[in-house]
Write a protein that holds these residues in place. Structure first.
Motif, PDB file in Angstrom:
ATOM      1  N   VAL A   1       0.853  -1.195   0.000  1.00 55.00           N
ATOM      2  CA  VAL A   1       0.000   0.000   0.000  1.00 55.00           C
ATOM      3  C   VAL A   1       0.890   1.248   0.000  1.00 55.00           C
ATOM      4  N   SER A   2       0.653   2.143  -0.959  1.00 54.67           N
ATOM      5  CA  SER A   2       1.406   3.401  -0.994  1.00 54.67           C
ATOM      6  C   SER A   2       0.465   4.524  -1.420  1.00 54.67           C
ATOM      7  N   PRO A   3       0.801   5.779  -1.048  1.00 50.47           N
ATOM      8  CA  PRO A   3      -0.150   6.866  -1.339  1.00 50.47           C
ATOM      9  C   PRO A   3      -0.283   7.196  -2.816  1.00 50.47           C
ATOM     10  N   GLN A   4       0.785   6.951  -3.611  1.00 52.66           N
ATOM     11  CA  GLN A   4       0.781   7.432  -4.998  1.00 52.66           C
ATOM     12  C   GLN A   4      -0.418   6.951  -5.834  1.00 52.66           C
ATOM     13  N   PRO A   5      -0.695   5.632  -5.839  1.00 49.56           N
ATOM     14  CA  PRO A   5      -1.849   5.205  -6.645  1.00 49.56           C
ATOM     15  C   PRO A   5      -3.153   5.822  -6.177  1.00 49.56           C
ATOM     16  N   LEU A   6      -3.252   6.065  -4.849  1.00 40.34           N
ATOM     17  CA  LEU A   6      -4.485   6.667  -4.316  1.00 40.34           C
ATOM     18  C   LEU A   6      -4.606   8.127  -4.742  1.00 40.34           C
ATOM     19  N   ILE A   7      -3.466   8.809  -4.870  1.00 35.78           N
ATOM     20  CA  ILE A   7      -3.489  10.208  -5.330  1.00 35.78           C
ATOM     21  C   ILE A   7      -3.998  10.258  -6.776  1.00 35.78           C
ATOM     22  N   TYR A   8      -3.475   9.363  -7.620  1.00 36.33           N
ATOM     23  CA  TYR A   8      -3.937   9.312  -9.019  1.00 36.33           C
ATOM     24  C   TYR A   8      -5.436   9.020  -9.062  1.00 36.33           C
ATOM     25  N   ALA A   9      -5.870   8.048  -8.234  1.00 37.60           N
ATOM     26  CA  ALA A   9      -7.289   7.678  -8.224  1.00 37.60           C
ATOM     27  C   ALA A   9      -8.147   8.863  -7.765  1.00 37.60           C
ATOM     28  N   GLY A  10      -7.639   9.608  -6.770  1.00 30.75           N
ATOM     29  CA  GLY A  10      -8.358  10.776  -6.251  1.00 30.75           C
ATOM     30  C   GLY A  10      -8.524  11.837  -7.338  1.00 30.75           C
ATOM     31  N   ILE A  11      -7.452  12.075  -8.102  1.00 31.98           N
ATOM     32  CA  ILE A  11      -7.527  13.091  -9.173  1.00 31.98           C
ATOM     33  C   ILE A  11      -8.530  12.629 -10.242  1.00 31.98           C
ATOM     34  N   ALA A  12      -8.474  11.323 -10.584  1.00 33.37           N
ATOM     35  CA  ALA A  12      -9.420  10.789 -11.584  1.00 33.37           C
ATOM     36  C   ALA A  12     -10.856  10.969 -11.068  1.00 33.37           C
ATOM     37  N   ALA A  13     -11.069  10.684  -9.761  1.00 34.14           N
ATOM     38  CA  ALA A  13     -12.416  10.809  -9.177  1.00 34.14           C
ATOM     39  C   ALA A  13     -12.896  12.264  -9.250  1.00 34.14           C
TER      40      ALA A  13
END
Ligand code: HEM
Length: 200
Positions: free
Chosen positions: A172-184
């Motif tokens: 688990v790392s923040p980077q993929p979640l940041i990308y997902a957040g921007i897409a959302a």
């Protein structure tokens, strides 16, 4: 002040360079031993992240055009979409050639079917392929109303590509979640459009 056609042309040149120069960087880093002990993985990660960044940039164009009141800005969308596809092709190729090997086309087929995160990846790639080959004005005229319906599939890619990323990482790392957040956020921006499509 509205951007002129000349300024948009320059902006397009800059965007082409922004999308192309990382390829030069990657080539130089790979050829001069500038990558880690696992260069194949580095190349897969780099190309995947580039494809995702360009996808998000493509999705940003239309809200930016509207809110900045710069109608000509929309002319940069196609080039960003095509570059998204180019990087997705490099990503797919790097997985096939560097991870599996050129003789393993059958293995690629079975991997794409049996590993769900790769299935999501290839669905995204197929949609991007369809959008790229129909991105020309001639195709737009030929397809008429169906063109917009087809190109709305970019929203499916905007959902599936970040899931593919999150699923691909082992820790688990923040980077993929940041990308997902921007897409959302970029999808949420279009909520009125989605409400109109809701059948109930
Ligand atoms: C064409 C079919 C695709 C295949 C076969 C594929 C394959 C892969 C593989 C094997 C990995 C994980 C590498 C590893 O850590 O072991 C990966 C990660 C990734 N992929 Fe894909 N992918 C595809 C499509 C896409 C598309 C269309 C996008 C974006 C638009 C994308 C974005 C990413 C990202 C951002 C990562 C994570 C990179 C990182 O960890 O830094 N992929 N992909």
């Amino acid at each position: 002040m509205r951007l002129s056609i000349k300024q948009i042309t320059w902006l397009k040149v800059v965007l082409h360079l922004v999308a192309f120069l990382p390829l030069v960087y990657l080539f130089l880093a790979a050829s001069q031993g500038g990558l880690s002990a696992d260069p194949a993985k580095d190349i897969q990660h780099f190309t995947g992240r580039m494809a995702l960044k360009l996808l998000l940039a493509t999705l940003l164009v239309s809200p930016l055009t509207r809110y900045a009141k710069q109608p000509l800005l929309i002319r940069t969308r196609r080039l960003l979409g095509v570059w998204t596809f180019v990087w997705a092709c490099l990503h797919l190729l790097s997985y096939y050639l560097l991870e599996l090997g050129v003789d393993n086309l059958r293995l690629l087929g079975s991997e794409l079917i049996s590993r769900p995160y790769l299935t999501l990846g290839i669905i995204c790639w197929l949609i991007l392929l369809a959008l790229t080959v129909t991105s020309f004005q001639r195709m737009q005229r030929k397809l008429g109303k169906r063109w917009q319906t087809l190109h709305n599939c970019i929203y499916i890619v905007a959902i599936l590509a970040p899931i593919h990323y999150i699923w691909s990482v082992k820790t688990v790392s923040p980077q993929p979640l940041i990308y997902a957040g921007i897409a959302a956020l970029l999808l949420a921006w279009r909520y009125k459009k989605f409400i109109k499509w809701w059948p109930f």
